[in-house]
Design an enzyme around this catalytic site. Structure first.
Site, PDB file in Angstrom:
ATOM      1  N   LYS A 172       0.872  -1.170   0.000  1.00 26.88           N
ATOM      2  CA  LYS A 172       0.000   0.000   0.000  1.00 26.88           C
ATOM      3  C   LYS A 172       0.914   1.226   0.000  1.00 26.88           C
ATOM      4  O   LYS A 172       1.682   1.441   0.941  1.00 26.88           O
ATOM      5  CB  LYS A 172      -0.887  -0.007   1.244  1.00 26.88           C
ATOM      6  CG  LYS A 172      -1.841   1.172   1.275  1.00 26.88           C
ATOM      7  CD  LYS A 172      -2.826   1.043   2.424  1.00 26.88           C
ATOM      8  CE  LYS A 172      -3.582   2.350   2.568  1.00 26.88           C
ATOM      9  NZ  LYS A 172      -3.769   2.726   3.973  1.00 26.88           N
ATOM     10  N   GLY A 208      -8.311   9.006  10.228  1.00 25.41           N
ATOM     11  CA  GLY A 208      -8.592   8.965  11.663  1.00 25.41           C
ATOM     12  C   GLY A 208      -9.664   9.923  12.131  1.00 25.41           C
ATOM     13  O   GLY A 208      -9.943  10.005  13.330  1.00 25.41           O
TER      14      GLY A 208
END
Lengths: 257, 257, 257, 257
Positions: D93, D154
């Site tokens: 990733k 987040g």
């Protein structure tokens, strides 16, 4: 007292008007109602021999030719140079788009074009996808402002990119001008309340029932949003009311389950 | 040319100002900046011997006493009668609330009070929860307008009841005035764009950094929203852009998967 | 372990299915995919001699006849009594609507009907406009739950009444079941995350391309939302990211202007 | 039957789990509840001698090391090569971020890194800012999927980039995996309903009151959203209700003013 400064030039209006495809006879009334001092136009619209758009624009308005039709930095630079001659201005709005379905700006090519044009002394106003990393790079490349889209051009959908435009505004050292998708005066006011420095609109006005009245509505809304930003917005309260005057009624809604 | 009519009286301003708890010295400047012609106040605020609010309000302003503190129709009627004497006006804003956490209006009691007061010749302006069935019943009871909340009083959360306020507006035969929760000029403009006839605000202004400047911002936003409503808003386009000028670039985004 | 309790009866499923106008041959598969234990139906659908809906519903399902067609409390009570005979159940969903454009519940009549039916021993499940004052009065009248609408019946618009449904949930002592407008599984999950006790859906499923698969989607979404509510949602962070792992990169976005 | 295909590998789960900073003892239960088959982790977390994360992950799970900490394409490539050795996987990733306040991906560097890594045979899964132009360029550079953020990492704010993620999905030829900001199961379901191919989440789960139960909630929500997408969502109706059964009540809400 609260000027918008672009490339060292001061403006009192914070409303930039697109010219697009209005009936030429409406342009003067629309510009006057909008109170605008800057009008964008595609270069090609300035060059036709008949019905020259420039003849319909009141004196004292700053022309902002754009590079629409450019597919990369080099094409944008060529169009900008031509526009400087035809329109006799250093202002240029960089628009680089590859396709016609979404008309999305190519940020990487726009950064390249901005750098080249800034070196040639242009006041570069780049249309951009509201990626905060690209906004910073445009600044570093010499942009006089950044012009993020609120939503797709001509969609009238408003500030769909709100969260990241807030990040751009919080970190910008040049004016942030919302450039596409603003469809209603309330959305223009919202952009200004968030701290945008100006709003550009075209479709919202061109698609209204009464074009000059809608231009005035945008003028008032942009003033309202700027005043609110300068005044300082109150805070939002979640989960309960805030009384405007004391009450002596008993509380009957029993405690939360 | 475009008056707001309440109980046969014509007003040119569509901004009703709450008075609540400002510094009295700010009230005059705030009213002037707001351009308002109607100011609400709790009855009790008119009756104190010292610092009488009425002394601070410019001449020519219509006083709109409210019945805050009333917990049922009978209490509201008693307060309204007293207000008529003290304030020398037939206007009354009916507010019936049982509890202090949410300050929600009791629609059933409000309908009862409206019927009683309308029979006594009051110009009844009821604060209500935006239930379209109740709005119709208020009309039938003789209300001069309906005043649905946008969100909780003093919350600055805006038009959270948008969908049902739209239903009320689409079916009303009296003016619809948005009465609580409007927290920003953009939200006031949005209410007016939807076809609301006026907006009332207090906390948004009282909680601003600069109260008179925020009052002016609301004035401009409400004018903008009204103008946009009268001009006729353009349509929203989903799923693609609408070019403002023809482009000749090739389409590169390939067909949808 | 986490039952939904209505009138003393325990249910493990929190998904109530409307029956409306499906192809009867789909009903069994839909109910099984939904995992539902309660199915609503208009009384008139139970009474036709041919294609009796009841014959298509698996054993063990609780029938919830509704009073649709009733325009006031008295009509609702008459329909409820008839439904008790025909469907052999004490459960009744009170629906009182005056008009067909919006199908909005009349809260005042619904409160009256609830009081009468509760006294006759019905398990009363009232469809209501999400006015928190009315929700409290329904509880006091003996309702087994309250069933506020999320948006207009059949609109698939989701939780447009979010703010006031939150107030109802925060103050309720009976289950809160979202009853109209839920158009997608994500919206059902959102209702459950907010603390709703169950969701009822019909149009979202009946208007899907594949009805039994959409029923299963709703089942999973309602379970997901309930689990999330029980697990406890994390907090939302405004204005900056929260790293999932420490980074050692330098901060380049310069301080806010 | 409906596999997610990444670099030629088939997965039945559409939920990718971030590993971040859980208590290691919770990891196994969380992965099992999530039903996930792919777990991301920062390379540095694999390399510590004590408390090696890899020891806590059930067999059969595909490891997806990320390049967090990389500030440009070259650093990302170096980290990816190291990760291939340590984690014994071709999956990577790509995350390239310059600053720690917003943790925004640098699209231009990410495109460069993707091109280099794809040539080296990696299954490249790039984290990106949801600019549709960049998404197309990532595809052309050899990405196995694109992983646009929904909102800041987040933040638990959900799909704030909805409009442009829809454009990316409508034009993608590789899977689109929503990678940051998804804070609730309902938001994960919404992403899947829009046609996203998978969702990755970490903070929403790590910040929940009960981590394994929230993992299960996400599993169910993602299944729900996928089922809804495959079933075909019903249409949304504006401005009026859609009855589920015929009514014979009179229409009383009179025509619009």
């Amino acid at each position: 007292a609260d000027p918008l400064i672009l490339g060292g030039h001061k403006f009192t209006s914070r409303f930039i008007l697109g010219s697009g495809r209005y009936d030429l006879n409406l342009i003067k009334a629309t510009i006057e109602n909008a109170g605008t001092q800057i009008v964008t136009m595609a270069l090609r619209r300035c060059r036709t021999t008949e019905n020259n758009l420039l003849d319909y624009i009141p004196k004292g308005i700053t022309m902002l030719p754009n590079t629409s039709g450019a597919r990369n930095a080099e094409e944008a630079v060529r169009i900008a140079r031509l526009a400087r001659e035809v329109c006799e201005t250093d202002f240029v709005k960089v628009e680089i788009e590859h396709e016609t379905k979404y008309l999305l700006p190519d940020n990487a090519e726009t950064i390249r074009a901005t750098e080249m044009l800034a070196k040639e002394g242009f006041v570069v106003m780049p249309y951009m996808f509201p990626d905060p990393i690209a906004a910073r790079q445009l600044e570093e490349a010499g942009a006089a402002c950044v012009m993020p889209l609120g939503s797709l051009i001509g969609s009238n959908k408003g500030l769909r990119m709100r969260d990241f435009i807030e990040v751009i505004i919080a970190n910008a050292h040049v004016p942030v001008i919302i450039d596409a998708g603003i469809g209603r005066p309330s959305q223009a006011a919202e952009a200004m309340e968030m701290g945008a420095d100006a709003v550009m609109a075209y479709t919202a006005i061109a698609s209204a029932g009464n074009i000059p009245v809608m231009a005035r509505a945008f003028k008032h809304a942009i003033e309202a949003g700027r005043e609110a930003y300068l005044a300082g917005l109150g805070t939002v309260t979640e989960g309960h009311a805030v009384p405007s005057s004391p009450t002596n009624a008993a509380d009957y809604l029993s405690p939360s389950k």
